[in-house]
Design a protein around this motif. Sequence first.
Motif, PDB file in Angstrom:
ATOM      1  N   ILE A   1      -2.611 -29.411  20.384  1.00  0.00           N
ATOM      2  CA  ILE A   1      -3.696 -29.499  19.413  1.00  0.00           C
ATOM      3  C   ILE A   1      -5.012 -29.357  20.175  1.00  0.00           C
ATOM      4  O   ILE A   1      -5.138 -29.811  21.312  1.00  0.00           O
ATOM      5  N   GLN A   2      -5.964 -28.684  19.554  1.00  0.00           N
ATOM      6  CA  GLN A   2      -7.293 -28.566  20.139  1.00  0.00           C
ATOM      7  C   GLN A   2      -8.219 -29.502  19.390  1.00  0.00           C
ATOM      8  O   GLN A   2      -8.191 -29.568  18.163  1.00  0.00           O
ATOM      9  N   VAL A   3      -9.052 -30.226  20.129  1.00  0.00           N
ATOM     10  CA  VAL A   3      -9.992 -31.179  19.532  1.00  0.00           C
ATOM     11  C   VAL A   3     -11.402 -30.805  19.969  1.00  0.00           C
ATOM     12  O   VAL A   3     -11.647 -30.575  21.149  1.00  0.00           O
ATOM     13  N   ASP A   4     -12.299 -30.723  19.007  1.00  0.00           N
ATOM     14  CA  ASP A   4     -13.698 -30.426  19.305  1.00  0.00           C
ATOM     15  C   ASP A   4     -14.598 -31.380  18.535  1.00  0.00           C
ATOM     16  O   ASP A   4     -14.301 -31.770  17.413  1.00  0.00           O
ATOM     17  N   PHE A   5     -15.716 -31.726  19.162  1.00  0.00           N
ATOM     18  CA  PHE A   5     -16.739 -32.560  18.529  1.00  0.00           C
ATOM     19  C   PHE A   5     -17.962 -31.694  18.263  1.00  0.00           C
ATOM     20  O   PHE A   5     -18.205 -30.713  18.956  1.00  0.00           O
ATOM     21  N   GLY A   6     -18.746 -32.105  17.279  1.00  0.00           N
ATOM     22  CA  GLY A   6     -19.982 -31.391  17.012  1.00  0.00           C
ATOM     23  C   GLY A   6     -20.927 -32.234  16.190  1.00  0.00           C
ATOM     24  O   GLY A   6     -20.594 -33.344  15.759  1.00  0.00           O
ATOM     25  N   GLU A   7     -22.113 -31.699  15.999  1.00  0.00           N
ATOM     26  CA  GLU A   7     -23.104 -32.373  15.168  1.00  0.00           C
ATOM     27  C   GLU A   7     -23.928 -31.312  14.448  1.00  0.00           C
ATOM     28  O   GLU A   7     -24.044 -30.178  14.915  1.00  0.00           O
ATOM     29  N   THR A   8     -24.463 -31.685  13.313  1.00  0.00           N
ATOM     30  CA  THR A   8     -25.296 -30.776  12.534  1.00  0.00           C
ATOM     31  C   THR A   8     -26.352 -31.584  11.793  1.00  0.00           C
ATOM     32  O   THR A   8     -26.204 -32.799  11.635  1.00  0.00           O
TER      33      THR A   8
END
Length: 55
Positions: free
Chosen positions: A5-12
């Motif tokens: 599984i690939q996990v990514d964080f982000g913000e907007t």
Amino acid sequence: MGKQIQVDFGETIVKTKEEKSRKLWFIGFVLAHSRYKYVEWRDRPFTTRDVIQCH
């Protein structure tokens, strides 16, 4: 299948109904084989506990 599984964080930044800016944080998961996606949003940065619950 079922091993990666690939996990990514982000913000907007989004606009509220009152036209104010607000920052949101998200964590996204993508299953490698099926490409199934899952996202959770928070109105604050993620803690370790949040990440474990989302996972």
